[in-house]
Design an enzyme around this catalytic site. Sequence first.
Site, mmCIF file in Angstrom:
data_model
loop_
_atom_site.group_PDB
_atom_site.id
_atom_site.type_symbol
_atom_site.label_atom_id
_atom_site.label_comp_id
_atom_site.label_asym_id
_atom_site.label_seq_id
_atom_site.Cartn_x
_atom_site.Cartn_y
_atom_site.Cartn_z
ATOM 1 N N SER A 86 0.846 -1.203 0.000
ATOM 2 C CA SER A 86 0.000 0.000 0.000
ATOM 3 C C SER A 86 0.874 1.242 0.000
ATOM 4 O O SER A 86 2.019 1.202 0.472
ATOM 5 C CB SER A 86 -0.889 0.014 1.243
ATOM 6 N N TYR B 43 -2.742 -0.383 10.316
ATOM 7 C CA TYR B 43 -2.747 -0.790 8.905
ATOM 8 C C TYR B 43 -1.408 -0.441 8.250
ATOM 9 O O TYR B 43 -0.828 -1.251 7.518
ATOM 10 C CB TYR B 43 -3.911 -0.091 8.196
HETATM 11 P P1 NDP Z 1 -11.969 -4.854 -0.377
HETATM 12 O O1 NDP Z 1 -12.412 -4.549 1.003
HETATM 13 O O2 NDP Z 1 -12.723 -4.332 -1.532
HETATM 14 O O3 NDP Z 1 -11.835 -6.451 -0.542
HETATM 15 C C1 NDP Z 1 -11.130 -7.163 0.416
HETATM 16 C C2 NDP Z 1 -11.012 -8.599 -0.034
HETATM 17 O O4 NDP Z 1 -10.221 -9.306 0.943
HETATM 18 C C3 NDP Z 1 -12.349 -9.295 -0.138
HETATM 19 O O5 NDP Z 1 -12.331 -10.124 -1.261
HETATM 20 C C4 NDP Z 1 -12.397 -10.122 1.145
HETATM 21 O O6 NDP Z 1 -13.094 -11.339 0.995
HETATM 22 C C5 NDP Z 1 -10.939 -10.442 1.358
HETATM 23 N N1 NDP Z 1 -10.605 -10.758 2.728
HETATM 24 C C6 NDP Z 1 -10.633 -9.950 3.825
HETATM 25 N N2 NDP Z 1 -10.263 -10.625 4.920
HETATM 26 C C7 NDP Z 1 -9.992 -11.889 4.518
HETATM 27 C C8 NDP Z 1 -9.562 -13.063 5.166
HETATM 28 N N3 NDP Z 1 -9.324 -13.083 6.501
HETATM 29 N N4 NDP Z 1 -9.379 -14.188 4.448
HETATM 30 C C9 NDP Z 1 -9.608 -14.183 3.118
HETATM 31 N N5 NDP Z 1 -10.026 -13.108 2.430
HETATM 32 C C10 NDP Z 1 -10.211 -11.973 3.129
HETATM 33 O O7 NDP Z 1 -10.441 -4.401 -0.431
HETATM 34 P P2 NDP Z 1 -9.529 -3.785 -1.594
HETATM 35 O O8 NDP Z 1 -9.818 -4.461 -2.864
HETATM 36 O O9 NDP Z 1 -9.600 -2.323 -1.512
HETATM 37 O O10 NDP Z 1 -8.093 -4.194 -1.056
HETATM 38 C C11 NDP Z 1 -7.384 -5.304 -1.551
HETATM 39 C C12 NDP Z 1 -5.945 -5.209 -1.095
HETATM 40 O O11 NDP Z 1 -5.379 -3.984 -1.550
HETATM 41 C C13 NDP Z 1 -5.768 -5.218 0.426
HETATM 42 O O12 NDP Z 1 -4.605 -5.920 0.776
HETATM 43 C C14 NDP Z 1 -5.589 -3.735 0.749
HETATM 44 O O13 NDP Z 1 -4.899 -3.548 1.936
HETATM 45 C C15 NDP Z 1 -4.806 -3.282 -0.470
HETATM 46 N N6 NDP Z 1 -4.887 -1.853 -0.723
HETATM 47 C C16 NDP Z 1 -6.082 -1.237 -0.973
HETATM 48 C C17 NDP Z 1 -6.105 0.109 -1.221
HETATM 49 C C18 NDP Z 1 -7.363 0.848 -1.492
HETATM 50 O O14 NDP Z 1 -7.306 2.086 -1.547
HETATM 51 N N7 NDP Z 1 -8.490 0.194 -1.666
HETATM 52 C C19 NDP Z 1 -4.879 0.925 -1.244
HETATM 53 C C20 NDP Z 1 -3.695 0.172 -0.986
HETATM 54 C C21 NDP Z 1 -3.708 -1.157 -0.736
HETATM 55 P P3 NDP Z 1 -14.680 -11.473 1.365
HETATM 56 O O15 NDP Z 1 -15.369 -10.322 0.756
HETATM 57 O O16 NDP Z 1 -15.084 -12.741 0.786
HETATM 58 O O17 NDP Z 1 -14.751 -11.521 2.840
#
Ligand code: NDP
Length: 253
Positions: free
Chosen positions: A143, A156
Amino acid sequence: MGRLTGKVAVVTGGSRGIGAAIARRYGAEGARVAVVYKAAAEAADQVVTDIEAAGSEAAAIRCDVAQTSECNAMADAVAAAFGGADVLVNNAGIYLLTTLGETSEDEWDSQMNTNVKGAYFTAQALLPQMMARGGGKIINIGSILGETGLPASAIYSATKGAIKLMTKSLALDLRPHNIQVNTLSPGIVESDMNTEYRAEFGRRDAALLGRFGGDDPWMVPDDLAGTAVFLASSDSDMVTGANILVDKGYSAY
Ligand code: NDP
């Protein structure tokens, strides 16, 4: 022929947001894709349907990456469905707004266990499959908050700083096995994860920092997909231990 034809890719958090965009793009590039989710079964099934409609194969696999036994079971399911994995995108993550005065131990543990421990043990679970296939790619989603701070984001940020350095050491450990390990660090991307942040702080911070004018939109999940393909493809065979920022210039200020 796609850039990932013949590859099997595992995308954790593939049900929504950035992971869903990467999973769909991998499918479009010819990979067979394991769409790993924790709770959003319907969303994961939809990603599978989309990949199949585009002409590739996919399977939705439930796994809470914070539970190491579930990571191991997921790896077994990947082997059963596809014969083994070549690419892992450690994308599953959670972001909780926390302030030092009010944070609970649970909020610390859940972010660390999902974002850091989950990535490590998911990689451990799939390592034998990559070694058996002669190499692989591990893409850890970091990130912009692994580079800099934001209000109410200390835990985070710590998880994403950890991912970046964990990547470097793993890259050295896995070099003899022809497994490249890199961090892909997004800037702020419109997704479910940061709805609260964007509503409460985002525009104010953006305006203060002069980073996004009123008409300059946030990135969207698909903006990450092309770089994720590069890091999964043989084009990146000489790239390991790197941190690639895809942040629309956020960190350049
Ligand atoms: P979302 O909240 O849109 O999606 C998160 C995803 O992670 C979902 O598919 C969820 O699955 C899954 N997830 C969460 N916890 C678990 C777990 N314990 N086991 C398995 N799956 C899990 O997040 P983003 O798409 O925004 O983020 C994706 C990645 O990108 C993350 O690592 C985030 O930190 C990183 N990121 C995001 C940014 C942003 O601005 N959005 C910026 C920088 C980094 P389900 O829905 O099935 O529970």
